[in-house]
Design a protein around this motif. Structure first.
Motif, short mmCIF file in Angstrom:
data_model
loop_
_atom_site.label_atom_id
_atom_site.label_comp_id
_atom_site.label_asym_id
_atom_site.label_seq_id
_atom_site.Cartn_x
_atom_site.Cartn_y
_atom_site.Cartn_z
N SER A 252 -40.90 13.08 6.44
CA SER A 252 -41.68 14.29 6.67
C SER A 252 -43.04 13.92 7.25
N PRO A 253 -43.43 14.52 8.35
CA PRO A 253 -42.64 15.48 9.13
C PRO A 253 -41.63 14.78 10.03
N LEU A 254 -40.55 15.49 10.34
CA LEU A 254 -39.58 15.07 11.34
C LEU A 254 -39.58 16.16 12.39
N PHE A 255 -39.90 15.80 13.61
CA PHE A 255 -39.98 16.76 14.70
C PHE A 255 -38.60 16.90 15.33
N THR A 256 -37.89 17.95 14.98
CA THR A 256 -36.48 18.09 15.36
C THR A 256 -36.34 18.75 16.73
N ASP A 257 -37.04 18.23 17.68
CA ASP A 257 -36.85 18.65 19.06
C ASP A 257 -35.94 17.63 19.74
N ARG A 258 -35.93 17.60 21.03
CA ARG A 258 -35.09 16.63 21.74
C ARG A 258 -35.53 15.20 21.52
N GLU A 259 -36.79 14.99 21.17
CA GLU A 259 -37.34 13.65 21.08
C GLU A 259 -36.96 12.93 19.77
N GLU A 260 -36.81 13.67 18.68
CA GLU A 260 -36.51 13.05 17.38
C GLU A 260 -35.20 13.60 16.84
N ARG A 261 -34.45 12.71 16.18
CA ARG A 261 -33.13 13.09 15.69
C ARG A 261 -32.90 12.52 14.30
N ARG A 262 -31.99 13.16 13.58
CA ARG A 262 -31.55 12.71 12.26
C ARG A 262 -30.03 12.73 12.27
N PHE A 263 -29.42 11.61 11.87
CA PHE A 263 -27.96 11.50 11.81
C PHE A 263 -27.58 11.20 10.37
N PRO A 264 -27.24 12.22 9.56
CA PRO A 264 -26.90 11.98 8.15
C PRO A 264 -25.43 11.61 7.97
N HIS A 265 -25.14 11.00 6.81
CA HIS A 265 -23.77 10.77 6.34
C HIS A 265 -22.92 9.95 7.31
N VAL A 266 -23.49 8.88 7.88
CA VAL A 266 -22.71 8.03 8.78
C VAL A 266 -22.27 6.77 8.04
N ASP A 267 -21.11 6.27 8.42
CA ASP A 267 -20.62 5.04 7.79
C ASP A 267 -21.35 3.83 8.39
N THR A 268 -21.07 2.66 7.86
CA THR A 268 -21.80 1.45 8.26
C THR A 268 -21.61 1.14 9.74
N ASP A 269 -20.40 1.28 10.26
CA ASP A 269 -20.17 1.00 11.68
C ASP A 269 -20.97 1.95 12.56
N ASP A 270 -20.98 3.23 12.22
CA ASP A 270 -21.75 4.21 13.01
C ASP A 270 -23.26 3.97 12.85
N ARG A 271 -23.68 3.58 11.65
CA ARG A 271 -25.10 3.24 11.47
C ARG A 271 -25.49 2.10 12.39
N ASN A 272 -24.67 1.05 12.41
CA ASN A 272 -24.97 -0.10 13.26
C ASN A 272 -25.01 0.30 14.73
N LEU A 273 -24.07 1.14 15.16
CA LEU A 273 -24.05 1.60 16.54
C LEU A 273 -25.29 2.42 16.87
N LEU A 274 -25.64 3.37 15.99
CA LEU A 274 -26.82 4.21 16.24
C LEU A 274 -28.10 3.39 16.31
N ILE A 275 -28.21 2.38 15.48
CA ILE A 275 -29.39 1.50 15.53
C ILE A 275 -29.36 0.65 16.81
N ASP A 276 -28.20 0.11 17.15
CA ASP A 276 -28.08 -0.74 18.34
C ASP A 276 -28.42 0.02 19.63
N ILE A 277 -28.04 1.31 19.71
CA ILE A 277 -28.29 2.09 20.93
C ILE A 277 -29.58 2.90 20.83
N CYS A 278 -30.47 2.52 19.94
CA CYS A 278 -31.76 3.18 19.78
C CYS A 278 -32.38 3.42 21.17
N PRO A 279 -32.67 4.68 21.50
CA PRO A 279 -33.19 4.97 22.84
C PRO A 279 -34.57 4.36 23.08
N SER A 280 -34.83 4.01 24.31
CA SER A 280 -36.13 3.49 24.69
C SER A 280 -37.22 4.48 24.29
N GLY A 281 -38.33 3.96 23.81
CA GLY A 281 -39.44 4.81 23.41
C GLY A 281 -39.36 5.30 21.98
#
Length: 110
Positions: free
Chosen positions: A3-32
């Motif tokens: 908090s705060p989390l700015f839920t516009d296009r710039e910031e995102r939240r991905f809840p309830h992901v398994d370990t493989d999806d967590r690793n993928l989401l961290i690996d593809i972390c967008p520039s900036g």
């Protein structure tokens, strides 16, 4: 929660992901972005993509997690304890790092 989390296009939240999806989401972390992952205590994880340079409060960030600093330039992210004392500084790096969330109460993405 962050908090705060700015839920516009710039910031995102991905809840309830398994370990493989967590690793993928961290690996593809967008520039900036500063991307962080925290366990939910049930084997699942929540991943956050942070963009704005605003100090955030962390709730229920416990145990081990990960972070990837994909910001550009010389931006430095800081993880702070309950007294707002720096515990960890994160510099831009193409590789994720393990984070011990137990002593961290605040995060400043840049």
């Amino acid at each position: 929660m962050i908090s705060p989390l700015f839920t516009d296009r710039e910031e995102r939240r991905f809840p309830h992901v398994d370990t493989d999806d967590r690793n993928l989401l961290i690996d593809i972390c967008p520039s900036g972005r500063l991307c962080v992952a925290v366990g939910e205590g049930n084997g699942l994880h929540t991943v956050f993509y942070l963009y704005y340079c605003t100090e955030r409060s962390l709730t229920n960030f416990i145990g081990d997690g990960s972070a990837k600093h994909a910001q550009t330039g010389n931006a430095t992210a800081h993880l702070l304890n309950q007294n707002r004392v720096f515990r960890v500084s994160l510099y831009p790096d193409p590789d994720p790092v393990r984070i011990d969330w137990d002593p961290i109460y605040y995060i400043d993405p840049c």
